[in-house]
Scaffold this motif. Structure first.
Motif, mmCIF file in Angstrom:
data_model
loop_
_atom_site.group_PDB
_atom_site.id
_atom_site.type_symbol
_atom_site.label_atom_id
_atom_site.label_comp_id
_atom_site.label_asym_id
_atom_site.label_seq_id
_atom_site.Cartn_x
_atom_site.Cartn_y
_atom_site.Cartn_z
ATOM 1 N N HIS A 56 0.839 -1.200 0.000
ATOM 2 C CA HIS A 56 0.000 0.000 0.000
ATOM 3 C C HIS A 56 0.875 1.252 0.000
ATOM 4 O O HIS A 56 0.627 2.194 -0.765
ATOM 5 C CB HIS A 56 -0.938 -0.005 1.209
ATOM 6 C CG HIS A 56 -1.774 1.221 1.306
ATOM 7 N ND1 HIS A 56 -2.860 1.448 0.497
ATOM 8 C CD2 HIS A 56 -1.670 2.310 2.100
ATOM 9 C CE1 HIS A 56 -3.388 2.619 0.793
ATOM 10 N NE2 HIS A 56 -2.683 3.164 1.766
ATOM 11 N N ALA A 57 1.897 1.284 0.835
ATOM 12 C CA ALA A 57 2.802 2.432 0.899
ATOM 13 C C ALA A 57 3.542 2.611 -0.429
ATOM 14 O O ALA A 57 3.746 3.744 -0.884
ATOM 15 C CB ALA A 57 3.791 2.264 2.050
ATOM 16 N N TYR A 58 3.931 1.498 -1.048
ATOM 17 C CA TYR A 58 4.619 1.569 -2.340
ATOM 18 C C TYR A 58 3.738 2.242 -3.381
ATOM 19 O O TYR A 58 4.167 3.161 -4.075
ATOM 20 C CB TYR A 58 5.015 0.160 -2.804
ATOM 21 C CG TYR A 58 5.476 0.117 -4.245
ATOM 22 C CD1 TYR A 58 6.776 0.477 -4.573
ATOM 23 C CD2 TYR A 58 4.617 -0.265 -5.265
ATOM 24 C CE1 TYR A 58 7.214 0.452 -5.894
ATOM 25 C CE2 TYR A 58 5.034 -0.287 -6.585
ATOM 26 C CZ TYR A 58 6.330 0.068 -6.895
ATOM 27 O OH TYR A 58 6.751 0.053 -8.193
ATOM 28 N N TRP A 59 2.500 1.785 -3.504
ATOM 29 C CA TRP A 59 1.614 2.342 -4.525
ATOM 30 C C TRP A 59 1.230 3.779 -4.209
ATOM 31 O O TRP A 59 1.062 4.590 -5.117
ATOM 32 C CB TRP A 59 0.389 1.469 -4.710
ATOM 33 C CG TRP A 59 0.726 0.183 -5.411
ATOM 34 C CD1 TRP A 59 0.707 -1.063 -4.890
ATOM 35 C CD2 TRP A 59 1.184 0.037 -6.763
ATOM 36 N NE1 TRP A 59 1.118 -1.985 -5.816
ATOM 37 C CE2 TRP A 59 1.412 -1.330 -6.979
ATOM 38 C CE3 TRP A 59 1.420 0.932 -7.805
ATOM 39 C CZ2 TRP A 59 1.861 -1.822 -8.196
ATOM 40 C CZ3 TRP A 59 1.873 0.429 -9.016
ATOM 41 C CH2 TRP A 59 2.088 -0.935 -9.206
ATOM 42 N N GLU A 60 1.096 4.095 -2.951
ATOM 43 C CA GLU A 60 0.786 5.470 -2.562
ATOM 44 C C GLU A 60 1.955 6.396 -2.931
ATOM 45 O O GLU A 60 1.751 7.479 -3.477
ATOM 46 C CB GLU A 60 0.497 5.547 -1.071
ATOM 47 C CG GLU A 60 -0.122 6.853 -0.657
ATOM 48 C CD GLU A 60 -0.650 6.791 0.745
ATOM 49 O OE1 GLU A 60 -0.086 7.469 1.620
ATOM 50 O OE2 GLU A 60 -1.627 6.044 0.965
ATOM 51 N N HIS A 61 3.167 5.961 -2.638
ATOM 52 C CA HIS A 61 4.356 6.741 -2.993
ATOM 53 C C HIS A 61 4.460 6.890 -4.511
ATOM 54 O O HIS A 61 4.779 7.962 -5.024
ATOM 55 C CB HIS A 61 5.621 6.076 -2.439
ATOM 56 C CG HIS A 61 6.879 6.742 -2.881
ATOM 57 N ND1 HIS A 61 7.301 7.944 -2.365
ATOM 58 C CD2 HIS A 61 7.803 6.371 -3.805
ATOM 59 C CE1 HIS A 61 8.441 8.290 -2.955
ATOM 60 N NE2 HIS A 61 8.764 7.348 -3.821
#
Length: 69
Positions: A56-61
């Motif tokens: 989730h953090a990867y795609w948000e970034h």
């Protein structure tokens, strides 16, 4: 690598949570364990972050800065 996963599966689910009454109960236990293992467990290679949270953090970034891959 597959042997390590099988060993973890046997130790954490089969030996510690069985036996089960029937196939359906065992099947549900396996599905819950796989969902936990793939999404919720703390993963050392990810900085002890659950895989779902890390992804989730990867795609948000990535959404914030499309130039990074």
């Amino acid at each position: 690598m597959a042997e390590a996963l099988n060993g973890t599966f046997k130790a954490e689910l089969i030996e510690h949570q069985g036996p089960w009454r029937d196939f359906g109960q065992a099947e549900r236990a396996v599905l819950r364990w796989v969902a936990w293992y793939n999404g919720e467990r703390l993963h050392s290679a990810l900085g002890y972050v659950p895989p779902d949270e890390y992804e989730h953090a990867y795609w948000e970034h990535r959404a914030q800065d499309p130039q990074t891959a």
